[in-house]
Every structure is written in structure tokens, then in C-alpha cells.
Design an enzyme around this catalytic site. Structure first.
Site, PDB file in Angstrom:
ATOM      1  N   ARG A 158       0.850  -1.186   0.000  1.00 51.28           N
ATOM      2  CA  ARG A 158       0.000   0.000   0.000  1.00 51.28           C
ATOM      3  C   ARG A 158       0.887   1.239   0.000  1.00 51.28           C
ATOM      4  NH1 ARG A 158      -2.429   2.802   4.991  1.00 51.28           N
ATOM      5  NH2 ARG A 158      -3.662   4.449   4.022  1.00 51.28           N
ATOM      6  N   HIS A 210      -2.574  11.045   1.288  1.00 50.17           N
ATOM      7  CA  HIS A 210      -1.963  10.789   2.586  1.00 50.17           C
ATOM      8  C   HIS A 210      -1.318  12.090   3.081  1.00 50.17           C
ATOM      9  CE1 HIS A 210      -0.239   7.390   5.254  1.00 50.17           C
ATOM     10  NE2 HIS A 210      -0.016   8.548   5.871  1.00 50.17           N
ATOM     11  N   GLU A 227      -6.614   8.488   6.973  1.00 50.91           N
ATOM     12  CA  GLU A 227      -6.738   9.157   8.260  1.00 50.91           C
ATOM     13  C   GLU A 227      -7.166  10.616   8.128  1.00 50.91           C
ATOM     14  OE1 GLU A 227      -3.189   8.543  10.550  1.00 50.91           O
ATOM     15  OE2 GLU A 227      -3.473   6.377  10.637  1.00 50.91           O
ATOM     16  N   ASN A 243      -6.961   1.822  10.582  1.00 45.42           N
ATOM     17  CA  ASN A 243      -5.607   2.057  11.080  1.00 45.42           C
ATOM     18  C   ASN A 243      -5.677   2.111  12.596  1.00 45.42           C
ATOM     19  OD1 ASN A 243      -5.170   2.415   8.362  1.00 45.42           O
ATOM     20  ND2 ASN A 243      -4.416   4.500   8.508  1.00 45.42           N
ATOM     21  N   TYR A 254      -3.540   2.084  16.423  1.00 46.69           N
ATOM     22  CA  TYR A 254      -2.312   2.137  17.212  1.00 46.69           C
ATOM     23  C   TYR A 254      -2.564   2.051  18.718  1.00 46.69           C
ATOM     24  CZ  TYR A 254      -0.043   3.365  12.863  1.00 46.69           C
ATOM     25  OH  TYR A 254       0.423   3.317  11.567  1.00 46.69           O
ATOM     26  N   GLU A 275      -3.147   0.003   8.536  1.00 42.20           N
ATOM     27  CA  GLU A 275      -1.943   0.430   9.253  1.00 42.20           C
ATOM     28  C   GLU A 275      -1.982  -0.141  10.650  1.00 42.20           C
ATOM     29  OE1 GLU A 275      -0.642   4.473   9.652  1.00 42.20           O
ATOM     30  OE2 GLU A 275      -1.182   4.978   7.586  1.00 42.20           O
TER      31      GLU A 275
END
Length: 475
Positions: free
Chosen positions: A81, A125, A170, A299, A301, A377
């Protein structure tokens, strides 16, 4: 007798990939007509990045892409990606494309296909052409229409060979870190503008998805990647739960509400009414945004932990990991306190919570049953250094990947339609305002020589990708 734990096995069709973004790795910022993006301008502004570091060279992927693709093939990756630099292919964000700029992506796609690696393109992005920012940027409605034109041009050029497309990466960061907190490009600190930016990013997604579908084969898929996060509260007190709802609206609902359900949460509109009347949401916008998705990218985290505020806003700690903020990424949430989540932390200061990924996947599995999900991600920054033999051992990252991939497999077993995983990131790179101080890659990059060296985690992930099984979390 010791009985070893059963090995975690993934479905045969599960896609094993890695992800990068253009400004973080490409370099070559002045080649063949490319003009500055907001990140060129921001990183060259004194005090905005660690050490004044920029993406001018980054890790020189623009000139080294063939070697990087060969490395992906050696690691057995099934997908890659990457994002397209808008100002490389359409320098002013308007008008005709620069064919030689597109040619770089044509060569990259062909190289990936030659090695049996599936390309996945992210159109945006965070690197808005500076010319569009000069005209007002994402708070201006016109920017969404410029994005749709750009999407159509790139779709026409590459849609015959690239089947998986992502409109935005995002958008929360673009809107709220870029226009609210000021820690990301373009560095503005206007709470009302950040909400306008969020709506126009939503509109850009809808218009862009429609533009892509108008020029690409029907077999191609269109998705969006959201950095959704589980929002937790320190207690079940009604005031804390109300704080959690407010932050969930701002972190998640502001995007998945219109994209998935065709409406903004009413609680969001009420909570932000002192900042905006939302009159920029015009008739037909929500239907445009609510395009049918072929897949949803998540994504992940770390979770967010909040409560009702118990002290003045000036005395509260704001969530870390994005740099020192002059403004706030949470418009209308002055009455919310943020707390450190428990657990070990990465170099970004983010709490490691693999169960949060399972929670997030299952949430979207309930909201949009059957929709294919991809973790587009997930990864961790650590202070990686070569040993005297030049090898880079990163057992913490291996443990991180093992625990998060195990939670994905658990979600699949629980009925979630998770089709693939793109680790962040393939290469150490320019980590936005943190410059080159945070290493997310499974491939170590010597920033002086730009030599690449796979870390232990790359070899671990390679074995997982080749076998569909998670090796034990040891080197």
C-alpha cells in the site's frame, strides 16, 4: 510435559502487506515538475519538525523503488500500500496532469506486478498541493472538487492495473491535527476550520469514490482508511460516559457517521454548536459522502482514555504522541480530560493494547455487517540500532506484531470479515513532525547512506506471510 500453545493460523486468502506514504519515503521533491505540498512548506518552517528535518530526500524511494520492490518480494509480501503525491502528478491541484510524474507510479505498479505483489493505492496521505492550501485548503468546499478531479485522473492512468483503491488516509489527522492542533501541516489552529475541513474531507471521499468508479473497471474496489480508536472512560459515571461519547463522536463518528450511515451524530452537532452551525453541509452532501464502500480500512495504534474534566483546561494533559500542540484536536471538548492508558508504551508514548484492535474490528463488523475489513496500518516505533555485526534485533516489535495479529485472528474467528493486514511500515522514514527520530520500519534505513537492512521483525513477518501462521514471538 510442556505442551506448546497451538500456532495461530490465518485463512489461505488473507493478504499480507506493508504500507508507506509518498512524502515519508519518496524524496525527489523537485523532480519533473513536482511543486511543494503543505508538508514541504511545513517541514521547512523553523520549529515545526524535530531538528528542522524535512522529506526532501526522505529515504529516496523515488530513485530506489526497484530495489525496494525486490526487497518486498524477498520478504514474501503479497501486497504493498503506497500513496500518490498529488503535487507530483498535478502540481497546482488543478488542470492537466504531468505525465512524467504519473510515469513514476506506472513504473512502480509494473514493478510490483512483475514480482507478484498486489498494489494498493492511497490517493491522499496528507500532502495537499500548497497551491490549494493558498486558496484556503480543506476548510474550503472547492478543495473537495479538486480532489475528485485528481482522483479521476489517477484512476484513468492506473485503474487498468491497480484493483484496490483508498481515497483518504486518516482524515482525522488531516482535519484536526492540521487545522486544529497545528502539529501537522498546514499548522493552523482554528477549531471551527478543523470541523469545516472534516466535512470537506468527507465530501472529497464521496466525490472521489464516484470519480474513480466512473473511469475504472467494475472489478476494482474503493475504500477509505480511518484511524478509528476505541474510546474508553475511567468510570461508568454518567459524566464520564458523556465525555466518552463526545470524544467518540470527534474521533470516529465525524467520519464513519456520514461515510457509513449518511448522517453526522446529532450529539456531535450539539457539542460543537458553539463553534459552527454546520451550514456548510449543503443539500445532497450526505448522500454523496455515503457512497457504497467495497471495503473499509482501519488504522489502529492505541485507545483513548477520557473522563469528565475535574480541573481547568489549562491544567490538563492532552493526549501525547503528536507533538506539542498550540491548539486542540478536540473542538468543543474543553470539558473532557484525557488520561494515560495503562500498559507498556512504544517510542511514540502510545500505550500498547492489542485487545483494542479486536474491539475496533468487532465494532465495525456490527455497524456494517459483511463489509470486508482491512487493517491498513498497524505498527510500532522503537529505538532500533544495529549491533556490532550490523544486524538489527527488534524483539519488542515482533511481540507487538504477534499480539496484534493474534487479535485479528481472534476477530476472524468471532465472525469478522477481515481480509488483510498492512504493517506500518515497510521502511524507517520521515515521521512527520518527529522528523527521523522515530523508527516504525521493519527495514532499517541508515539515514546517512540510505542503505536498507531488514530487521528481525522483517524476517519474522516474512515467515508469517509465507506460511499464514504466526511464528512464536521470539527472534
Amino acid at each position: 510435559m510442556t505442551v506448546s500453545a497451538p500456532q495461530v493460523t490465518f485463512p489461505r486468502a488473507f493478504l499480507w502487506g506493508a504500507a508507506t506514504s509518498a512524502y515519508q519515503i519518496e524524496g525527489a521533491v523537485r523532480e519533473i515538475g513536482r511543486t511543494p505540498s503543505i508538508w514541504d512548506t511545513f517541514s521547512h518552517t523553523p520549529g515545526k519538525t524535530v531538528g528542522g528535518e524535512t522529506g526532501d530526500i526522505a529515504v529516496d524511494h523515488y530513485h530506489r523503488y526497484r530495489d525496494d520492490v525486490a526487497l518486498m518480494a524477498e520478504l514474501g509480501l503479497g501486497a504493498y500500500r503506497f500513496s500518490v503525491s498529488w503535487s507530483r502528478v498535478q502540481p497546482t491541484g488543478r488542470g492537466p496532469v504531468v505525465q512524467r510524474g504519473l510515469d513514476f507510479y506506472r513504473r512502480l505498479v509494473d514493478e510490483l506486478l512483475t514480482h507478484g505483489i498486489r498494489p494498493t493505492i492511497t490517493l491522499y496521505h496528507w500532502d495537499l498541493p500548497q497551491d490549494l492550501e493558498n486558496a484556503g485548503g480543506w476548510p474550503q468546499r472547492e478543495t473537495a472538487f479538486r480532489f475528485a478531479e485528481y482522483a479521476r485522473l489517477v484512476g484513468e492512468a492506473l485503474g487498468d492495473r491497480v484493483e484496490q483503491w483508498i481515497t483518504l488516509n486518516e482524515p482525522w489527522c488531516s482535519a484536526f491535527l492540521g487545522y486544529g492542533a497545528g502539529v501537522h501541516a498546514p499548522g493552523r489552529t482554528d477549531a471551527a476550520a478543523s470541523l469545516r475541513a472534516a466535512h470537506h474531507l468527507n465530501l472529497a471521499h464521496g466525490l472521489g469514490a464516484s470519480a474513480l468508479r466512473s473511469v475504472m473497471p467494475a472489478r476494482n474496489t474503493v475504500a477509505v482508511s480511518l484511524n478509528s480508536c476505541p474510546v474508553r472512560t475511567v468510570s461508568q459515571d454518567p459524566a464520564d460516559l458523556a465525555a466518552g461519547r463526545k470524544i467518540d463522536d470527534l474521533a470516529n463518528g465525524v467520519f464513519h457517521g456520514p461515510m457509513l450511515h449518511g448522517a453526522y451524530p446529532e450529539t456531535l452537532l450539539t457539542a460543537t454548536s458553539s463553534l459552527t452551525d454546520w451550514s456548510y453541509v449543503q443539500g445532497g452532501d450526505l448522500a454523496t459522502i455515503n457512497q457504497p464502500l467495497d471495503a473499509l480500512g482501519l488504522n489502529y495504534y492505541t485507545p483513548t482514555l477520557v473522563s469528565a474534566a475535574t480541573q481547568p483546561a489549562t491544567g490538563r494533559r492532552r493526549p501525547g504522541g503528536h507533538g506539542r500542540a498550540a491548539g486542540t484536536p478536540w473542538p468543543g471538548a474543553e470539558d473532557v480530560a484525557f488520561h494515560e492508558s495503562p500498559g507498556e508504551r512504544t517510542e511514540m508514548g502510545w500505550a500498547i493494547d492489542p485487545a483494542g484492535l479486536h474491539e475496533l474490528i468487532m465494532r465495525y463488523n456490527r455497524e456494517v455487517p459483511g463489509l470486508p475489513l482491512y487493517v491498513t496500518e498497524n505498527g510500532a516505533a522503537y529505538d532500533d540500532k544495529p549491533d556490532p555485526d550490523g544486524r538489527v534485533h527488534d524483539p519488542q516489535r515482533i511481540a507487538y506484531l504477534h499480539s496484534h495479529l493474534s487479535e485479528i485472528r481472534r476477530a476472524i474467528a468471532d465472525g469478522a470479515n477481515v481480509r488483510g493486514y498492512y504493517l506500518w511500515s515497510l521502511l524507517d522514514n520521515f515521521e512527520w513532525a518527529h522528523g527521523y527520530s522515530k523508527r516504525f520500519g521493519v527495514v532499517y534505513v541508515d539515514y546517512t547512506t540510505l542503505a536498507r537492512q531488514p530487521k528481525s521483525s522483517a524476517h519474522w513477518y516474512s515467515l508469517a506471510a509465507r506460511t499464514g501462521k504466526l511464528p512464536p514471538p521470539q527472534e
